[in-house]
Design an enzyme around this catalytic site. Structure first.
Site, PDB file in Angstrom:
ATOM      1  N   HIS A  99      13.134  13.561   8.001  1.00 39.64           N
ATOM      2  CA  HIS A  99      12.827  12.517   7.025  1.00 39.64           C
ATOM      3  C   HIS A  99      11.324  12.316   6.840  1.00 39.64           C
ATOM      4  O   HIS A  99      10.899  11.604   5.919  1.00 39.64           O
ATOM      5  CB  HIS A  99      13.483  11.198   7.442  1.00 39.64           C
ATOM      6  CG  HIS A  99      14.012  10.402   6.287  1.00 39.64           C
ATOM      7  ND1 HIS A  99      13.459  10.448   5.023  1.00 39.64           N
ATOM      8  CD2 HIS A  99      15.068   9.551   6.183  1.00 39.64           C
ATOM      9  CE1 HIS A  99      14.118   9.653   4.215  1.00 39.64           C
ATOM     10  NE2 HIS A  99      15.110   9.096   4.892  1.00 39.64           N
ATOM     11  N   ARG A 100      10.503  12.915   7.674  1.00 39.05           N
ATOM     12  CA  ARG A 100       9.059  12.874   7.428  1.00 39.05           C
ATOM     13  C   ARG A 100       8.699  13.743   6.230  1.00 39.05           C
ATOM     14  O   ARG A 100       7.726  13.465   5.509  1.00 39.05           O
ATOM     15  CB  ARG A 100       8.293  13.379   8.652  1.00 39.05           C
ATOM     16  CG  ARG A 100       8.460  12.552   9.923  1.00 39.05           C
ATOM     17  CD  ARG A 100       7.784  13.218  11.107  1.00 39.05           C
ATOM     18  NE  ARG A 100       8.326  14.558  11.365  1.00 39.05           N
ATOM     19  CZ  ARG A 100       7.872  15.380  12.307  1.00 39.05           C
ATOM     20  NH1 ARG A 100       6.844  15.004  13.068  1.00 39.05           N
ATOM     21  NH2 ARG A 100       8.414  16.568  12.479  1.00 39.05           N
TER      22      ARG A 100
END
Length: 465
Positions: free
Chosen positions: A438-439
Site C-alpha cells: 500500500h506504500r
C-alpha cells in the site's frame, strides 16, 4: 605429492553458509580439474561444485548433512608437483622454522585454475600466506579432522609427530566412509526416507544406486513386520533443522510481512472462455509439445495488465527514499519444491509470445523441481503469480515477494452455478486474490489492475490475442 585444501566458495549473492548435500567422490578417488566433487545447498538453490585441482582425494573434511561457513576447508586433494597448503600441525613444533614459512608466502601469487561456473576467490590465496601462523593453534582441529578421515595424511605428519602417527592410521579404515555410488539427489532422498544406501545392492552394471531402488527399500520394511504388537507406541516428535531454502524463505516472508503494508483484494469471475481457449490451443500442432494450462493464460493476462498499469511493476527503495519503476516485467512463478518454496522469474516476459511464454514456464518449473534453478533466475523479480488452484484451493492472501509491489494468487477453477445471459448455468469459475504494497499501490490502482486481469480471463481472445 602435496596436500591441497579446497575451501567452500561463495557461489554468489554474498552467501555466508551452505549445507553439504552429498559427495560425488570418496577417499582415494582420482579427480580432474572441473570434475564435480560435491553438491551443496545454499539459501537459494542446490549447486554442484567442481574440483579446482587434479589429484587424489585425501580426505573429506565435512560430512553430508553438515552446514559450514564460506571459507571452511571441505576436502583435501593430494596434488603432484604443487606447493602444499600451510599445515597447522607442522608449524608449532620448531620455533626456528619461521624461515621456511616465508617461501610459501613468496610463491603466493600463484593462481588456481579457474573453475566452471565461478572463479577462485583471491582472499583464499591471501589467507594462506600469513607469516604469524606459528602462534595460532586454532587450525589444529582441521588438521586432526583430516588426519582422522584420510589415510594419506599421517604420511606427511609422521616426521613431526611420530608417537601419534600410528593411531590415526589404525583408525582411518574405521572412520573412512564406505564408497557407495549414488547421485547427490538420490543420497538426499535416502537421507529423507531413512534408508541406508550401504544395504542396497544396485542392479545397474556400473554399481550406481537409482532413485527407484531407494524408494523400494523405503517401502519394504513397511510390509515386513507381520508380528507387530497389537498396540503401537505413540510416535515421537521429530525435529527438522531450519536451514537452506526454508530458512531463507522464512526470513524473507517475515521481513516482507512486517515491512510492507499488505492489502489484499478478491475477484470471482467466469473463466469459461479461458478454459475453451486452453482446449483449442492444446489441439493446435504448434502447442502439442508444450504444456498449455489456464496458468499460461493467467500469466499472459498479468503481463498485459502490468504493461497497462506500469506503476504496479515497481519497488520501494527505503534507503534512497525513491520508488523504482521497473523497465521490464520479470515474472515470478512461486514453485513448491522438495526443499521448500522458491520463486524463480522469467526475465523480460513482456517480450515473449504466448508460445515462448509456455516454453519458459515449462523450463522454469522443471528446473525448480529438480533443485537446479540458477541463482540469476531467483533474483530480480518484479511481480509474482502463485498458483494455489493446483492444490484445489479457492484462493488465499499471499505475502509479497520481498522487493515487489504485487503478487496474484490464482485459485482453483470449478464448475459453479452462474448467471450467464440472464440464465443460471454451470460455468467455469475461479477467484483471484491480489496482494499489494500500500506504500506503492493505492486502492484505486490495485482495483483497476485486478479488474484488468479479470477482463482478460473472461474474454482472452479479445484482450490477449
Amino acid at each position: 605429492m602435496a596436500t591441497k585444501q579446497f575451501r567452500l566458495p561463495d557461489v554468489g549473492e554474498g552467501l555466508t553458509e551452505a549445507e553439504i548435500l552429498g559427495w560425488s567422490v570418496a577417499v582415494g578417488d582420482v579427480v580432474k580439474v572441473n570434475q564435480i566433487l560435491v553438491e551443496i545447498e545454499t539459501a537459494k538453490a542446490a549447486v554442484e561444485l567442481p574440483s579446482p585441482f587434479a589429484g587424489t582425494v585425501g580426505a573429506l573434511l565435512v560430512e553430508a548433512g553438515q552446514t559450514v561457513d564460506v571459507g571452511t576447508p571441505i576436502i583435501e586433494i593430494e596434488v603432484a608437483g604443487a606447493e602444499p597448503d600451510a599445515k597447522p600441525a607442522a608449524k608449532p613444533a620448531p620455533a626456528a622454522g619461521a624461515a621456511p614459512a616465508a617461501k610459501p608466502a613468496a610463491e603466493a601469487p600463484k593462481r588456481e585454475p579457474v573453475l566452471v561456473g565461478y572463479g577462485v576467490a583471491q582472499s583464499a590465496t591471501t589467507r594462506r600466506a600469513r607469516k604469524n601462523a606459528p602462534a595460532a593453534a586454532s587450525p589444529a582441529p582441521a588438521a586432526v579432522a583430516s588426519a582422522a578421515s584420510a589415510p594419506p595424511a599421517p604420511v606427511a605428519a609422521a616426521p613431526s609427530v611420530a608417537p601419534s602417527a600410528p593411531a590415526p592410521a589404525a583408525q582411518a579404515p574405521t572412520v573412512a566412509p564406505t564408497h557407495v555410488l549414488a547421485k547427490p539427489l538420490v543420497r538426499k532422498l535416502a537421507k529423507d526416507l531413512g534408508v541406508d544406501l550401504s544395504t542396497i545392492t544396485p542392479a545397474r552394471e556400473d554399481g550406481v544406486i537409482t532413485r527407484e531402488e531407494v524408494e523400494r527399500a523405503a517401502a519394504a520394511p513397511a510390509a515386513s513386520p507381520v508380528a507387530a504388537p497389537a498396540v503401537a507406541a505413540l510416535a515421537e516428535d521429530r525435529r527438522v533443522p531450519i536451514k537452506g531454502v526454508r530458512k531463507a524463505t522464512a526470513a524473507a516472508m517475515v521481513a516482507s510481512a512486517f515491512t510492507a503494508p499488505h492489502v489484499t483484494e478478491f475477484l470471482t469471475l467466469d473463466v469459461s472462455r479461458t478454459v475453451k481457449l486452453v482446449e483449442r490451443l492444446r489441439a493446435q500442432p504448434e502447442y502439442r509439445d508444450v504444456k498449455v494450462s489456464p496458468l499460461l493464460i493467467t500469466a499472459k493476462a498479468l503481463i498485459s495488465a502490468t504493461r497497462k498499469f506500469p506503476e504496479i511493476n515497481a519497488s520501494w527503495d527505503e534507503a534512497a527514499q525513491e520508488i523504482v519503476l521497473r523497465g521490464s516485467v520479470n515474472l515470478g512463478i512461486a514453485a513448491a519444491t522438495p526443499r521448500g518454496l522458491v520463486v524463480p522469474n522469467i526475465k523480460g516476459a513482456e517480450r515473449l509470445t504466448l508460445r515462448q511464454l509456455a516454453d519458459a514456464l515449462a523450463q522454469l518449473t522443471a528446473t525448480a523441481r529438480e533443485g537446479k534453478t540458477p541463482l540469476a533466475d531467483l533474483t530480480g523479480g518484479t511481480i509474482t503469480i502463485t498458483n494455489v488452484g493446483v492444490f484445489g484451493v479457492d484462493t488465499g492472501t499471499p505475502i509479497l515477494n520481498p522487493g515487489e509491489a504485487a503478487i496474484l494468487a490464482f485459485g482453483a477453477i470449478k464448475q459453479q452455478p452462474w448467471v450467464h445471459k440472464g440464465k443460471v448455468k454451470p460455468r467455469w469459475v475461479t477467484t483471484l486474490a491480489l496482494s499489494f504494497d500500500h506504500r506503492l499501490v493505492d486502492g484505486e490502482l490495485g482495483s483497476r489492475f485486478l479488474r484488468e486481469v479479470g477482463r482478460a480471463l473472461e474474454d482472452p481472445a479479445a484482450v490477449l490475442l
